[in-house]
Enzyme design. Structure first.
Site, short mmCIF file in Angstrom:
data_model
loop_
_atom_site.label_atom_id
_atom_site.label_comp_id
_atom_site.label_asym_id
_atom_site.label_seq_id
_atom_site.Cartn_x
_atom_site.Cartn_y
_atom_site.Cartn_z
CB SER A 24 -1.00 0.12 1.13
OG SER A 24 -1.70 1.31 1.28
CG ASN A 92 -11.58 4.24 1.11
OD1 ASN A 92 -12.03 4.79 2.23
ND2 ASN A 92 -12.09 5.07 -0.20
CD GLU A 93 -4.63 0.50 -1.30
OE1 GLU A 93 -4.64 0.61 -2.60
OE2 GLU A 93 -3.45 0.41 -0.73
CG LEU A 94 -4.19 2.53 7.07
CD1 LEU A 94 -3.23 1.68 6.85
CD2 LEU A 94 -3.87 3.96 7.31
CB ILE A 97 -4.58 -2.87 5.69
CG1 ILE A 97 -4.16 -2.89 4.07
CG2 ILE A 97 -3.37 -3.20 6.50
CD1 ILE A 97 -3.18 -2.06 3.59
#
Length: 170
Positions: A24, A92-94, A97
């Site tokens: 990421s 949003n990825e974080l 995750i």
């Protein structure tokens, strides 16, 4: 009672992880510098790594495929750079995750602070404060989006409290 060897030979068996590592990062900050070296180093050591520009196929739904790849990765390396928090995609990825980290048998998460102070991430100060000020102005009249912004803040603080790598000076 089934033996472990019969379990392993079962054609229905499917490994939990498709990727060893999910990367990421904010592309404009690090794609052509640090990330290229990191990806190649992992690949050369036989570590199967998901990086968006290397694994997505033409016509794939980017948000759907990224979230799927996060869930299918054993480790997430989150590379924080100065402009990381300007990207809704990265944030949003974080959140995803960190959700996967909290699940039973969740993935490992390793933060890498690339040219940023870990405390700036943890406290959303400096460039992170500037990015969040813009997000808050943009979404000030949308309760649902402001809840997302708060979720981003929570995820940033949580990941910055993990043991990681500070590579500000090379």
């Amino acid at each position: 009672m089934a033996s472990s060897s019969s379990f392993a030979s079962n054609s229905q068996y499917c490994p939990r992880w498709k990727y060893d590592v999910f990367l990421s990062f904010r592309g404009e900050d690090a794609r052509k510098t640090f990330m290229g070296h990191l990806y190649e180093g992992l690949k050369n050591r036989g570590i199967f790594t998901f990086q968006d520009d290397k694994r997505l196929e033409q016509g794939d739904s980017i948000p759907k495929e990224l979230l799927k790849a996060i869930k299918e990765s054993q480790v997430a390396l989150v590379v924080f750079s100065r402009n990381y928090a300007t990207s809704r995609w990265c944030l949003n990825e974080l959140v995803k995750i960190m959700e996967c980290k909290e699940e039973e048998n969740g993935q490992a998460v390793i933060p890498i602070f690339y040219d940023v102070d870990p405390s700036h991430v943890r406290n959303q100060s400096e460039s992170f404060a500037e990015a969040f000020a813009k997000h808050e102005v943009r979404y000030q009249d949308d309760v649902e989006e402001m809840q997302k912004v708060q979720g981003w803040r929570t995820a940033l603080t949580a990941v910055a409290n993990l043991k990681g790598y500070d590579i500000r000076d090379g």
